[in-house]
Design an enzyme around this catalytic site. Sequence first.
Site, PDB file in Angstrom:
ATOM      1  N   GLY A 128     -36.251 -21.263   7.792  1.00  0.00           N
ATOM      2  CA  GLY A 128     -37.604 -21.543   8.277  1.00  0.00           C
ATOM      3  C   GLY A 128     -38.438 -20.278   8.360  1.00  0.00           C
ATOM      4  N   ASN A 130     -40.849 -19.423   6.562  1.00  0.00           N
ATOM      5  CA  ASN A 130     -42.181 -19.546   5.959  1.00  0.00           C
ATOM      6  C   ASN A 130     -43.308 -19.634   6.972  1.00  0.00           C
ATOM      7  OD1 ASN A 130     -40.877 -22.357   6.122  1.00  0.00           O
ATOM      8  ND2 ASN A 130     -43.039 -22.843   5.940  1.00  0.00           N
ATOM      9  N   GLY A 134     -40.452 -17.193  12.497  1.00  0.00           N
ATOM     10  CA  GLY A 134     -39.576 -16.879  11.370  1.00  0.00           C
ATOM     11  C   GLY A 134     -40.301 -16.048  10.322  1.00  0.00           C
ATOM     12  N   TYR A 290     -34.795 -32.068  21.767  1.00  0.00           N
ATOM     13  CA  TYR A 290     -35.043 -30.650  21.451  1.00  0.00           C
ATOM     14  C   TYR A 290     -34.257 -29.757  22.422  1.00  0.00           C
ATOM     15  CZ  TYR A 290     -37.594 -26.222  20.883  1.00  0.00           C
ATOM     16  OH  TYR A 290     -37.930 -24.904  20.673  1.00  0.00           O
TER      17      TYR A 290
HETATM   18  N1  NAP Z   1     -43.155 -21.478  19.514  1.00  0.00           N
HETATM   19  C1  NAP Z   1     -42.572 -21.353  20.685  1.00  0.00           C
HETATM   20  O1  NAP Z   1     -43.231 -21.237  21.730  1.00  0.00           O
HETATM   21  C2  NAP Z   1     -41.091 -21.352  20.798  1.00  0.00           C
HETATM   22  C3  NAP Z   1     -40.524 -21.281  22.079  1.00  0.00           C
HETATM   23  C4  NAP Z   1     -39.161 -21.265  22.207  1.00  0.00           C
HETATM   24  C5  NAP Z   1     -38.364 -21.302  21.080  1.00  0.00           C
HETATM   25  N2  NAP Z   1     -38.920 -21.371  19.846  1.00  0.00           N
HETATM   26  C6  NAP Z   1     -38.024 -21.416  18.677  1.00  0.00           C
HETATM   27  O2  NAP Z   1     -38.478 -20.515  17.688  1.00  0.00           O
HETATM   28  C7  NAP Z   1     -38.042 -20.940  16.402  1.00  0.00           C
HETATM   29  C8  NAP Z   1     -39.182 -20.859  15.416  1.00  0.00           C
HETATM   30  O3  NAP Z   1     -40.142 -21.818  15.789  1.00  0.00           O
HETATM   31  P1  NAP Z   1     -41.700 -21.602  15.581  1.00  0.00           P
HETATM   32  O4  NAP Z   1     -42.308 -21.673  16.921  1.00  0.00           O
HETATM   33  O5  NAP Z   1     -41.956 -20.439  14.738  1.00  0.00           O
HETATM   34  O6  NAP Z   1     -42.076 -22.963  14.842  1.00  0.00           O
HETATM   35  P2  NAP Z   1     -42.588 -23.288  13.372  1.00  0.00           P
HETATM   36  O7  NAP Z   1     -43.746 -22.439  13.008  1.00  0.00           O
HETATM   37  O8  NAP Z   1     -42.777 -24.767  13.338  1.00  0.00           O
HETATM   38  O9  NAP Z   1     -41.359 -22.870  12.474  1.00  0.00           O
HETATM   39  C9  NAP Z   1     -40.276 -23.708  12.291  1.00  0.00           C
HETATM   40  C10 NAP Z   1     -39.744 -23.486  10.904  1.00  0.00           C
HETATM   41  O10 NAP Z   1     -38.625 -24.350  10.719  1.00  0.00           O
HETATM   42  C11 NAP Z   1     -38.764 -24.954   9.446  1.00  0.00           C
HETATM   43  N3  NAP Z   1     -38.036 -26.218   9.334  1.00  0.00           N
HETATM   44  C12 NAP Z   1     -38.291 -27.385   9.982  1.00  0.00           C
HETATM   45  N4  NAP Z   1     -37.465 -28.321   9.525  1.00  0.00           N
HETATM   46  C13 NAP Z   1     -36.693 -27.751   8.584  1.00  0.00           C
HETATM   47  C14 NAP Z   1     -35.674 -28.235   7.737  1.00  0.00           C
HETATM   48  N5  NAP Z   1     -35.306 -29.511   7.744  1.00  0.00           N
HETATM   49  N6  NAP Z   1     -35.075 -27.378   6.895  1.00  0.00           N
HETATM   50  C15 NAP Z   1     -35.459 -26.083   6.836  1.00  0.00           C
HETATM   51  N7  NAP Z   1     -36.450 -25.579   7.594  1.00  0.00           N
HETATM   52  C16 NAP Z   1     -37.050 -26.417   8.456  1.00  0.00           C
HETATM   53  C17 NAP Z   1     -40.251 -25.158   9.297  1.00  0.00           C
HETATM   54  O11 NAP Z   1     -40.562 -25.414   7.940  1.00  0.00           O
HETATM   55  P3  NAP Z   1     -41.938 -26.184   7.520  1.00  0.00           P
HETATM   56  O12 NAP Z   1     -43.009 -25.177   7.607  1.00  0.00           O
HETATM   57  O13 NAP Z   1     -41.630 -26.627   6.137  1.00  0.00           O
HETATM   58  O14 NAP Z   1     -42.100 -27.301   8.471  1.00  0.00           O
HETATM   59  C18 NAP Z   1     -40.753 -23.852   9.812  1.00  0.00           C
HETATM   60  O15 NAP Z   1     -40.711 -22.886   8.802  1.00  0.00           O
HETATM   61  C19 NAP Z   1     -37.454 -22.331  16.599  1.00  0.00           C
HETATM   62  O16 NAP Z   1     -36.049 -22.248  16.656  1.00  0.00           O
HETATM   63  C20 NAP Z   1     -37.992 -22.755  17.953  1.00  0.00           C
HETATM   64  O17 NAP Z   1     -37.134 -23.669  18.612  1.00  0.00           O
HETATM   65  C21 NAP Z   1     -40.265 -21.411  19.665  1.00  0.00           C
END
Ligand code: NAP
Length: 412
Positions: A128, A130, A134, A290
Amino acid sequence: MAALKYAGMDDTDSEDELPPGWEERSTKDGWVYYANHDEMKTQWEHPKTGKKKRCAGDLPYGWEQETDAKGQIFYVDHINKRTTYFDPRQAFTVEDVVVKPKRYDGNTAALEILQGRDLSDKVVLITGGNSGIGFETAKSFALHGAHVILACRNLSRASKAVSLIQQEWHKARVEAMMCDLASLSSVREFAESFKAKKVPLHILVCNAAVCTQPWCLTEDGLESTFQICHLGHFLLVQCLQDVLRRSAPARVVVVSSESHRFTDLVDPCGKVDLALLSPSQKDYWSMLAYNRAKLCNILFSNELHRRLSPHGVTSNAVHPGNMMYTSIHRSWWLMTFLFTLARPFTKSMQQGAATTVYCAVAPELEGIGGMYFNNCFRCLPSPQAQDQISAASLWELSERLVSERPAGVQAL
Ligand SMILES: NC(=O)c1ccc[n+]([C@@H]2O[C@H](COP(=O)([O-])OP(=O)(O)OC[C@H]3O[C@@H](n4cnc5c(N)ncnc54)[C@H](OP(=O)(O)O)[C@@H]3O)[C@@H](O)[C@H]2O)c1
């Protein structure tokens, strides 16, 4: 004279000048010590400054270190044919300053942690990579020379991310590969393609996740949040563990969340229950799914560390920060609303990537794992996440789930 003294300019040429009766010597391996001939004693600290010193560099060309009949070291200058008990390296000594690891916190940016680091000998894989945290993690590694591979479910979004990074630095070695964590066969195919590249793997970041999406089953017949956040990563590590072991020292960082605290995985008998991890539609609540998946992330990281650390592969879990405005909220309007309200007060993406980057590169974490980090700081996860029996039980269940769905066989 007193005025000179108070001004820090004593009556000697140098603050290093030794008092009468003292002599400066050095050990075989270059540490400087001081001998007091009046009191017949030696000490490491300079008698006036209290500083410890060591010789910088090697002996000058043509010099050799030898030991006399009494065991005392002397130096032979073969070019000028003379011997001396004075270590010529003492002309160039440096202070023995203990370099303390730098302290980072919630305001630290990922690039700050990597400042001055050359990662050109490292291969990094980020699921992830992209978007969101990440992407920022991938960019930070790539800007420091690492070969970065983005494992993504959508190749066009991933290629866009690659070009964004290359726009920042045209020499960045970053590439996209297809890996849909919601499909065990896609993960297996990805692992095969990765292995075909014949590159090592020094840092694996299990970052991809979905949050609060409506109930749906994957092609393998499991609830999708559980499979994407945990089981897909579990299989990925299973498939790549031989590469990680060959690349040791290697590090795995599993991106979890503080939301792991609000749930449990075990049934009333204390066993990790598949019905809780992959519930039917009627028992499904997206937020709970989640939270449970994020608890799985920590238990998985702990057990992975226990199993692979003897082979030089460590694993730590991290919380990147609270409610950062990525795409994680996109499945539910209420989450989007809450994330929008919180947006002015949350971390930047660079700050969100910092704890992952810290766990991936910090020299003080070499060989250390099975821990949970927040704000680049070790902290205790919930008691459920520390439970070793649950960690082992989740591992066995995950092993069973992936082996029941071998390559080429689709579940109903
Ligand atoms: N944002 C926050 O406040 C927060 C807080 C606590 C923890 N986190 C953790 O941080 C991490 C990154 O999240 P983020 O906030 O950066 O969210 P995000 O921008 O939605 O990134 C999630 C990534 O996971 C990819 N993904 C989703 N389903 C997938 C699949 N089936 N196969 C491969 N890749 C997949 C998405 O790809 P697509 O672009 O194609 O959908 C995207 O690149 C996650 O583990 C999340 O639980 C985030």
